[in-house]
Design an enzyme around this catalytic site. Structure first.
Site, mmCIF file in Angstrom:
data_model
loop_
_atom_site.group_PDB
_atom_site.id
_atom_site.type_symbol
_atom_site.label_atom_id
_atom_site.label_comp_id
_atom_site.label_asym_id
_atom_site.label_seq_id
_atom_site.Cartn_x
_atom_site.Cartn_y
_atom_site.Cartn_z
ATOM 1 N N ASP A 237 0.819 -1.217 0.000
ATOM 2 C CA ASP A 237 0.000 0.000 0.000
ATOM 3 C C ASP A 237 0.846 1.256 0.000
ATOM 4 O O ASP A 237 0.430 2.298 -0.480
ATOM 5 C CB ASP A 237 -0.946 0.005 1.195
ATOM 6 N N ASN A 247 1.609 -2.953 4.184
ATOM 7 C CA ASN A 247 0.631 -3.768 3.451
ATOM 8 C C ASN A 247 -0.372 -4.305 4.467
ATOM 9 O O ASN A 247 -0.260 -4.054 5.679
ATOM 10 C CB ASN A 247 1.332 -4.896 2.687
HETATM 11 O O1 MRU Z 1 -7.778 -2.679 2.847
HETATM 12 P P1 MRU Z 1 -7.501 -3.072 1.441
HETATM 13 O O2 MRU Z 1 -8.286 -4.251 0.978
HETATM 14 O O3 MRU Z 1 -7.581 -1.889 0.493
HETATM 15 O O4 MRU Z 1 -5.963 -3.523 1.464
HETATM 16 C C1 MRU Z 1 -5.370 -3.969 0.270
HETATM 17 C C2 MRU Z 1 -3.980 -4.448 0.437
HETATM 18 O O5 MRU Z 1 -3.412 -4.399 1.500
HETATM 19 C C3 MRU Z 1 -3.269 -4.921 -0.803
HETATM 20 O O6 MRU Z 1 -2.341 -5.917 -0.483
HETATM 21 C C4 MRU Z 1 -2.519 -3.739 -1.445
HETATM 22 O O7 MRU Z 1 -3.366 -2.632 -1.586
HETATM 23 C C5 MRU Z 1 -1.970 -4.096 -2.768
HETATM 24 S S1 MRU Z 1 -3.235 -4.320 -3.991
HETATM 25 C C6 MRU Z 1 -2.466 -4.554 -5.502
#
Ligand code: MRU
Length: 350
Positions: A237, A247
């Protein structure tokens, strides 16, 4: 390679989102016509995953500007639209990167009449979406070199077509490996508390015919100890300038376990996930979400309704646990301030 599922579709008057809150039981769509509707969709996880959040925010800005009238104070209204989207989720830096792209588009065309700005911003949002598709494809290509001909790959959360506009980042590499003739078997960690692994990754991979086994998060260590995991592959992220990775919560535990069992731990992400302004993981803002995400599964309480809860949505994995970072511009092995900066320079000069 077109994925079997699609998280976002941008039309001239709306953003159509596959409602990820309802998957895998219901396949329904949410149409967003305004930036407020897009902001709410991001906040409530109709759309999620760092690259998809960025694309959705860009589309939200274009839709917000589409609703302005010539008599509106454009600079003030545009700033307010951007701010509404910036307030949705704090950790995924792709959100702020996409907003900055939309701001830069307006700055390049300062003084242009409103209809022209409306057209340009919609075109920029579409460009972001199409670029993300291409970026995912290239991440898949680069990542292929790290996947053995037969491998069991442990992944976390959802990093696929549901989290991007293309084939995905970590799941993009898995797709590329599958279609490239490698025999890959995915272990999908369920990813408590929102269950992106169970609800989304298991569904997405099944749709695509890629072999997948669902495990609870707490099974990872035992499977590694039995030699049943060849590599761990996750998304990100936000990546700090020194290579630390934020992440989905649980990623750090997997990285520590992987190191203890000498299993390679890889991260896949677009360059837009690297935040050169954040020196290390300690400065990455971590989103805390509602306590009921932990107390409930679906609509049902699985804990005393009043029990105190800790619910950080993300954690930080220090760079030294990460064997390689796979981006659209190549692989940083290992990710360090130097290897990340070199990738960014290479991308800027190409
Ligand atoms: O809370 P989320 O579902 O938005 O979290 C998503 C993640 O942590 C993913 O691993 C990250 O965004 C990478 S997506 C290509």
């Amino acid at each position: 390679m077109r994925p079997a599922v699609c998280a976002l579709e941008l039309y001239p008057d709306r953003l159509r989102l596959l409602d990820q809150r309802r998957l895998p039981l219901e396949e329904t769509y949410v149409d967003c016509y305004s930036h407020h509707e897009v902001a709410e969709a991001i906040r409530s996880l109709v759309v999620r995953g760092a690259p998809a959040i960025g694309v959705a925010a860009a589309a939200g800005i274009a839709l917000g500007v589409r609703q302005l009238r010539p008599e509106d104070d454009f600079p003030a209204a545009f700033a307010a639209i951007c701010e509404t989207l910036a307030q949705t989720r704090p950790t995924a830096v792709n959100l702020f990167w996409a907003i900055a792209r939309m701001r830069a588009c307006v700055e390049r065309h300062q003084g242009a009449p409103l209809p022209e700005l409306q057209r340009l911003l919609m075109a920029e949002a579409r460009r972001l979406l199409e670029e993300d598709r291409e970026i995912c494809r290239r991440i898949g290509e680069h990542g292929l070199s790290l996947i053995p001909p037969r491998s069991t790959i442990l992944t976390h959360c959802n990093t696929g077509a549901l989290a991007t506009a293309g084939i995905g980042t970590a799941l993009g590499i898995i797709r590329a490996a599958h279609y490239g003739g490698r025999q890959v078997h995915v272990l999908a960690g369920e990813t408590r508390p929102v269950l992106q692994g169970a609800r989304l990754t298991a569904w997405e991979l099944q749709r695509e015919g890629i072999p997948v086994t669902l495990i609870t998060d707490s099974m990872a260590g035992s499977l590694m100890a039995q030699g049943r995991v060849d590599l761990v592959l996750v998304g990100a992220d936000r990546i700090a300038a020194n290579g630390d990775v934020a992440n989905k919560i649980g990623t750090y535990s997997l990285a520590v376990l992987a190191q203890a069992h000498r299993v390679p731990f890889y991260v896949a992400a677009p360059l837009s996930t690297i935040d050169a302004n954040t020196a290390s993981g300690a400065q990455i803002p971590i989103e805390y979400r509602a306590a009921d995400e932990v107390r409930k599964v679906g609509d049902r309480y699985i804990a005393p309704p009043e029990v105190e809860v800790e619910n950080p949505a993300f954690d930080v994995t220090p760079a030294h646990y990460i064997r390689a970072l796979i981006t659209e511009a190549g692989i940083a092995m290992p990710p360090t301030a130097e290897t990340l900066a070199a990738l960014q320079r290479a991308a800027a000069s190409s």
